[in-house]
Design a protein around this motif. Structure first.
Motif, short mmCIF file in Angstrom:
data_model
loop_
_atom_site.label_atom_id
_atom_site.label_comp_id
_atom_site.label_asym_id
_atom_site.label_seq_id
_atom_site.Cartn_x
_atom_site.Cartn_y
_atom_site.Cartn_z
N MET A 185 39.17 45.61 39.89
CA MET A 185 40.52 45.07 39.71
C MET A 185 40.82 44.10 40.85
O MET A 185 40.37 44.26 41.97
N ALA A 186 41.57 43.07 40.53
CA ALA A 186 41.90 42.07 41.55
C ALA A 186 42.84 42.69 42.58
O ALA A 186 43.47 43.71 42.36
N GLU A 187 42.89 42.01 43.71
CA GLU A 187 43.81 42.47 44.74
C GLU A 187 45.23 42.36 44.24
O GLU A 187 45.54 41.57 43.35
N THR A 188 46.09 43.13 44.85
CA THR A 188 47.50 43.06 44.48
C THR A 188 48.34 42.94 45.73
O THR A 188 47.92 43.29 46.83
N VAL A 189 49.51 42.40 45.57
CA VAL A 189 50.52 42.33 46.61
C VAL A 189 51.69 43.15 46.12
O VAL A 189 52.11 43.00 44.97
N THR A 190 52.20 44.03 46.97
CA THR A 190 53.29 44.89 46.52
C THR A 190 54.61 44.39 47.07
O THR A 190 54.75 44.16 48.26
N VAL A 191 55.52 44.14 46.18
CA VAL A 191 56.87 43.77 46.56
C VAL A 191 57.76 44.91 46.13
O VAL A 191 58.02 45.09 44.93
N ARG A 192 58.18 45.68 47.08
CA ARG A 192 58.87 46.95 46.79
C ARG A 192 58.02 47.71 45.79
O ARG A 192 56.88 48.05 46.05
N ASN A 193 58.50 47.99 44.60
CA ASN A 193 57.69 48.74 43.66
C ASN A 193 56.96 47.85 42.66
O ASN A 193 56.46 48.32 41.66
N MET A 194 56.92 46.55 42.92
CA MET A 194 56.23 45.64 42.01
C MET A 194 54.89 45.24 42.59
O MET A 194 54.82 44.74 43.71
N ARG A 195 53.82 45.47 41.84
CA ARG A 195 52.50 45.04 42.28
C ARG A 195 52.16 43.74 41.55
O ARG A 195 52.10 43.70 40.33
N LEU A 196 51.94 42.69 42.32
CA LEU A 196 51.65 41.37 41.77
C LEU A 196 50.15 41.12 41.83
O LEU A 196 49.55 41.22 42.89
N VAL A 197 49.57 40.80 40.67
CA VAL A 197 48.13 40.59 40.59
C VAL A 197 47.78 39.22 41.16
O VAL A 197 48.42 38.22 40.84
N ASN A 198 46.77 39.19 42.01
CA ASN A 198 46.29 37.95 42.62
C ASN A 198 45.76 36.99 41.56
O ASN A 198 44.82 37.31 40.85
N PRO A 199 46.33 35.79 41.43
CA PRO A 199 45.87 34.85 40.41
C PRO A 199 44.78 33.90 40.88
O PRO A 199 44.36 33.03 40.11
N THR A 200 44.35 34.05 42.17
CA THR A 200 43.54 32.97 42.73
C THR A 200 42.04 33.11 42.57
O THR A 200 41.31 32.18 42.83
N GLY A 201 41.57 34.27 42.21
CA GLY A 201 40.13 34.37 42.05
C GLY A 201 39.38 34.45 43.36
O GLY A 201 38.18 34.30 43.43
N THR A 202 40.11 34.59 44.47
CA THR A 202 39.45 34.78 45.76
C THR A 202 40.14 35.92 46.47
O THR A 202 41.20 36.36 46.06
N SER A 203 39.53 36.35 47.57
CA SER A 203 40.18 37.37 48.37
C SER A 203 41.44 36.82 49.00
O SER A 203 41.48 35.69 49.46
N LEU A 204 42.47 37.62 49.05
CA LEU A 204 43.70 37.19 49.69
C LEU A 204 43.54 37.12 51.20
O LEU A 204 44.23 36.37 51.86
N SER A 205 42.61 37.90 51.72
CA SER A 205 42.56 38.03 53.17
C SER A 205 41.67 37.00 53.83
O SER A 205 41.80 36.74 55.01
N SER A 206 40.77 36.42 53.09
CA SER A 206 39.92 35.42 53.73
C SER A 206 39.47 34.40 52.72
O SER A 206 39.35 34.69 51.54
N GLY A 207 39.24 33.21 53.19
CA GLY A 207 38.71 32.17 52.32
C GLY A 207 37.21 32.25 52.24
O GLY A 207 36.57 32.98 52.99
N ALA B 187 46.93 36.67 34.92
CA ALA B 187 47.96 36.59 35.97
C ALA B 187 48.61 35.21 35.96
O ALA B 187 49.84 35.08 36.04
N ASN B 188 47.79 34.16 35.86
CA ASN B 188 48.35 32.81 35.80
C ASN B 188 49.16 32.60 34.52
O ASN B 188 50.17 31.90 34.52
N ALA B 189 48.70 33.20 33.44
CA ALA B 189 49.42 33.08 32.16
C ALA B 189 50.79 33.75 32.25
O ALA B 189 51.80 33.19 31.78
N VAL B 190 50.84 34.93 32.86
CA VAL B 190 52.14 35.61 33.05
C VAL B 190 53.04 34.75 33.93
O VAL B 190 54.22 34.56 33.62
N MET B 191 52.48 34.20 34.99
CA MET B 191 53.28 33.37 35.90
C MET B 191 53.85 32.16 35.19
O MET B 191 54.98 31.73 35.46
#
Lengths: 102, 347
Positions: free
Chosen positions: A1-23, B75-79
């Motif tokens: 599963m892709a990384e997620t970012v949690t905003v309060r109780n909302m987990r947002l799926v990473n849309p970038t296809g790369t690690s959030l922590s490093s390029g 994810a991009n589609a939802v956005m």
């Protein structure tokens, strides 16, 4: 599963296809001198790019003690450099200058 | 290359969805407009409807060292604002782009800032509520607006195609927000565009191309088919358009123009042939206009540059609203336009 970012109780799926922590890209260290180095010049096949880069190459050769200058070109301005050309550059040069634009 | 399975939780003090929208801005995930936060349950919903696990590799770009999985795409589609039933259109478009990497490079990096064009045909149009009438080119319709937007977000987020970094488009292009619409097959005097390109009427298809902004042709006072075609050809051979001769084109004929053309007996083939004959410029003019490289040589005035290599490279379709006499031309570059059947549309 892709990384997620949690905003309060909302987990947002990473849309970038790369690690959030490093390029994935790491820059090479810059050489501390141009003396004795082989310079590559990659022109993008747009009008006069070869002339501009050739002139630049001559200026650098006069100013620094370059070992050699090797010229390369892209088969198309709009498309990436072909992999075999990229490998040729990797094999032959220490530093590379390319131009973008029209 | 596989996606990173490491889960990272970043706790942000946020009060509600609005804060999540701002977080998406801070993460750099936006195209400039607010995005729908890609909450995991909406991404899962989209994947489940498409019958996907999220791990499928949808599109890769080796030189960017990037692979987008179905989860990234969802994810991009939802956005973008897509509903789950839009996913087959996106998946088919991205599959086409995976096969035509040149489209991706052009539309994500070129200095001339082209966009990705998507034209829908067949039952999918009404299944997802795509627009093919008033305000065809936007704004106002969800499917038209968000499908193109989702593709662009995949480029920006997936391939770092952002202005000033890897997207070297100098002026940008409003069509890079979205350029997606459907053909009005029911009111068209000609057979549907996808049928003309070899598909069955009942097939749902998406036609994908690299494209510049549509140019409107306002012919209000010429009440013959020939006048309409003359004005379209005149626009088509303008300096900026002729820059790309020979190219491929999508002619969007508005309904008022289509009625007149049909009354005067103009078929799709006839329209294509007219453009081949009349949307031309001598090489000498192109050089003097600075859109072809000189120097001008003797005989250049006899070398005729045509708008396309073949008449079939000029796609003709009908769409838009009534009440005004307008058509539009879309320059779709030299990269061959692709029409693909959409897999698993909801029946």
């Amino acid at each position: 599963m892709a990384e997620t970012v949690t905003v309060r109780n909302m987990r947002l799926v990473n849309p970038t296809g790369t690690s959030l922590s490093s390029g994935d890209f790491h820059l090479n260290e810059r050489p501390d001198t141009l003396s004795g180095k082989t310079l590559g010049l990659l022109e993008n096949s747009k009008a006069n790019s070869d002339k501009v880069l050739h002139e630049l190459g001559q200026m650098l050769k006069e100013k620094y003690d370059l070992k050699d200058i090797v010229y390369f070109n892209k088969h198309s301005a709009s498309l990436p450099t072909k992999p075999d050309v990229v490998q040729d550059m990797v094999n032959k040069v220490d530093i590379l200058i390319t131009g973008i634009g029209d | 290359m596989t996606t990173n399975n490491m889960e990272r939780s970043k706790i942000v003090e946020a009060s509600d969805t609005i804060e999540a929208i701002e977080e998406c801005y801070r993460m750099g995930w936006s195209d400039g407009l607010p995005v729908v936060p890609p909450v995991d349950y909406k991404v899962r919903e989209m994947l489940e409807m498409a019958g996907l696990t999220g791990e499928e590799e949808i599109i890769s770009l080796e030189m960017r060292n990037r692979v987008l999985t179905s989860e990234n795409v969802a994810a991009n589609a939802v956005m973008a604002g897509c509903l789950p039933e839009y996913f087959p259109v996106l998946a088919t478009t991205l599959k086409t782009l995976e096969e035509e990497k040149n489209f991706v490079h052009m539309a994500s990096a070129s200095t001339s800032s082209p966009a990705i064009l998507m034209v829908l045909n067949g039952p999918i149009r009404d299944q997802i509520g795509a627009n093919y009438k008033d305000g065809l080119l936007g704004p106002g319709n969800r499917a038209n607006a968000v499908l193109g937007r989702a593709i662009r977000l995949c480029f920006m987020n997936g391939f770092d195609a952002r202005p000033g970094t890897l997207d070297r488009g100098t002026l940008g292009n409003p069509s890079k927000y979205t350029l997606c619409f459907a053909e009005n097959e029911e009111d068209s005097p000609w057979e549907p565009m996808h049928v003309a390109r070899g598909f069955k009427k009942e097939d749902s298809t998406v036609t994908v191309a690299v494209a510049y902004n549509p140019i409107t042709v306002n012919n209000s006072y010429g009440h013959t088919g020939e006048s309409i075609l003359m004005s379209i050809a005149d626009t088509l051979k303008s300096a900026s358009m002729a820059f790309r001769f020979p190219s491929q084109w999508v002619l969007v004929i508005g309904p008022e123009h289509a009625i007149t053309l049909n009354e005067d007996g103009w078929t799709r083939k006839g329209i294509q042939d007219y453009m081949m004959e009349h949307a031309v410029r001598p090489q000498s003019e192109l050089i003097r206009l600075g859109i072809a490289q000189g120097p001008e040589r003797e005989g250049d005035d006899k070398i005729i540059r045509r708008c396309a290599q073949n008449a079939e490279d000029i796609l003709v379709l009908m769409g838009g609203g009534t009440g005004g006499r307008n058509s539009a031309i879309i320059d779709t570059t030299r990269f061959k336009i692709r029409t693909t059947k959409i897999e698993n549309p909801r029946s």
